[in-house]
Write a protein that holds these residues in place. Structure first.
Motif, PDB file in Angstrom:
ATOM      1  N   GLY A   1       1.673   1.754 -16.014  1.00 36.86           N
ATOM      2  CA  GLY A   1       0.514   2.240 -15.262  1.00 36.86           C
ATOM      3  C   GLY A   1      -0.281   1.132 -14.599  1.00 36.86           C
ATOM      4  O   GLY A   1      -0.592   1.203 -13.403  1.00 36.86           O
ATOM      5  N   ILE A   2      -0.639   0.109 -15.359  1.00 45.16           N
ATOM      6  CA  ILE A   2      -1.449  -0.977 -14.796  1.00 45.16           C
ATOM      7  C   ILE A   2      -0.714  -1.707 -13.667  1.00 45.16           C
ATOM      8  O   ILE A   2      -1.302  -1.948 -12.609  1.00 45.16           O
ATOM      9  CB  ILE A   2      -1.929  -1.933 -15.907  1.00 45.16           C
ATOM     10  N   PRO A   3       0.581  -2.074 -13.827  1.00 45.07           N
ATOM     11  CA  PRO A   3       1.271  -2.709 -12.689  1.00 45.07           C
ATOM     12  C   PRO A   3       1.337  -1.815 -11.448  1.00 45.07           C
ATOM     13  O   PRO A   3       1.184  -2.299 -10.327  1.00 45.07           O
ATOM     14  CB  PRO A   3       2.676  -3.003 -13.231  1.00 45.07           C
ATOM     15  N   LEU A   4       1.575  -0.503 -11.636  1.00 46.33           N
ATOM     16  CA  LEU A   4       1.599   0.406 -10.484  1.00 46.33           C
ATOM     17  C   LEU A   4       0.226   0.496  -9.821  1.00 46.33           C
ATOM     18  O   LEU A   4       0.127   0.525  -8.588  1.00 46.33           O
ATOM     19  CB  LEU A   4       2.070   1.799 -10.900  1.00 46.33           C
ATOM     20  N   LEU A   5      -0.822   0.526 -10.623  1.00 47.87           N
ATOM     21  CA  LEU A   5      -2.173   0.560 -10.092  1.00 47.87           C
ATOM     22  C   LEU A   5      -2.482  -0.714  -9.304  1.00 47.87           C
ATOM     23  O   LEU A   5      -3.027  -0.648  -8.195  1.00 47.87           O
ATOM     24  CB  LEU A   5      -3.186   0.745 -11.220  1.00 47.87           C
ATOM     25  N   LEU A   6      -2.117  -1.864  -9.846  1.00 46.97           N
ATOM     26  CA  LEU A   6      -2.326  -3.126  -9.125  1.00 46.97           C
ATOM     27  C   LEU A   6      -1.545  -3.155  -7.814  1.00 46.97           C
ATOM     28  O   LEU A   6      -2.050  -3.607  -6.784  1.00 46.97           O
ATOM     29  CB  LEU A   6      -1.921  -4.310 -10.000  1.00 46.97           C
ATOM     30  N   PHE A   7      -0.310  -2.669  -7.841  1.00 47.79           N
ATOM     31  CA  PHE A   7       0.497  -2.615  -6.629  1.00 47.79           C
ATOM     32  C   PHE A   7      -0.171  -1.729  -5.582  1.00 47.79           C
ATOM     33  O   PHE A   7      -0.255  -2.096  -4.401  1.00 47.79           O
ATOM     34  CB  PHE A   7       1.902  -2.083  -6.955  1.00 47.79           C
ATOM     35  N   ALA A   8      -0.685  -0.586  -6.004  1.00 47.31           N
ATOM     36  CA  ALA A   8      -1.345   0.331  -5.068  1.00 47.31           C
ATOM     37  C   ALA A   8      -2.621  -0.287  -4.497  1.00 47.31           C
ATOM     38  O   ALA A   8      -2.898  -0.159  -3.298  1.00 47.31           O
ATOM     39  CB  ALA A   8      -1.661   1.652  -5.772  1.00 47.31           C
ATOM     40  N   VAL A   9      -3.401  -0.966  -5.334  1.00 48.91           N
ATOM     41  CA  VAL A   9      -4.636  -1.603  -4.861  1.00 48.91           C
ATOM     42  C   VAL A   9      -4.318  -2.702  -3.845  1.00 48.91           C
ATOM     43  O   VAL A   9      -4.945  -2.777  -2.778  1.00 48.91           O
ATOM     44  CB  VAL A   9      -5.450  -2.163  -6.047  1.00 48.91           C
ATOM     45  N   ILE A  10      -3.345  -3.547  -4.153  1.00 51.85           N
ATOM     46  CA  ILE A  10      -2.988  -4.633  -3.232  1.00 51.85           C
ATOM     47  C   ILE A  10      -2.446  -4.065  -1.922  1.00 51.85           C
ATOM     48  O   ILE A  10      -2.806  -4.523  -0.833  1.00 51.85           O
ATOM     49  CB  ILE A  10      -1.967  -5.577  -3.889  1.00 51.85           C
ATOM     50  N   THR A  11      -1.597  -3.030  -2.012  1.00 49.30           N
ATOM     51  CA  THR A  11      -1.059  -2.397  -0.803  1.00 49.30           C
ATOM     52  C   THR A  11      -2.182  -1.793   0.034  1.00 49.30           C
ATOM     53  O   THR A  11      -2.216  -1.948   1.259  1.00 49.30           O
ATOM     54  CB  THR A  11      -0.044  -1.307  -1.181  1.00 49.30           C
TER      55      THR A  11
END
Length: 84
Positions: free
Chosen positions: A53-63
């Protein structure tokens, strides 16, 4: 001569791997060290949240930040060709 070098490289790789496996002893992981105080384990939900969850959330925020802060000229952007 090429086959001889390949055999030598294979033997070296196999020997190195064998030595590494012999030197690392997983049985030592069962004995506790002085001062070792492991915490409580994680549940399945906590593990998935932490490692997925946290890596996917970080990826979405950066994108999202990259898309919002994009300052490139519109004519340089890659778009779908118009169907007409």
């Amino acid at each position: 001569m090429d086959k001889k070098n390949a055999m030598r490289a294979g033997a070296l790789a196999a020997g190195t791997t064998l030595m590494m496996l012999l030197m690392t002893s997983p049985a030592l992981a069962l004995t506790r060290d002085d001062g070792d105080d492991p915490g409580p384990g994680l549940s399945v939900a906590e593990t998935l949240g932490l490692f997925v969850g946290i890596p996917l959330l970080l990826f979405a925020v950066i994108t999202g930040l990259v898309m919002v802060l994009d300052k490139s000229h519109p004519s340089h952007r890659v778009t779908k060709p118009k169907q007409g």
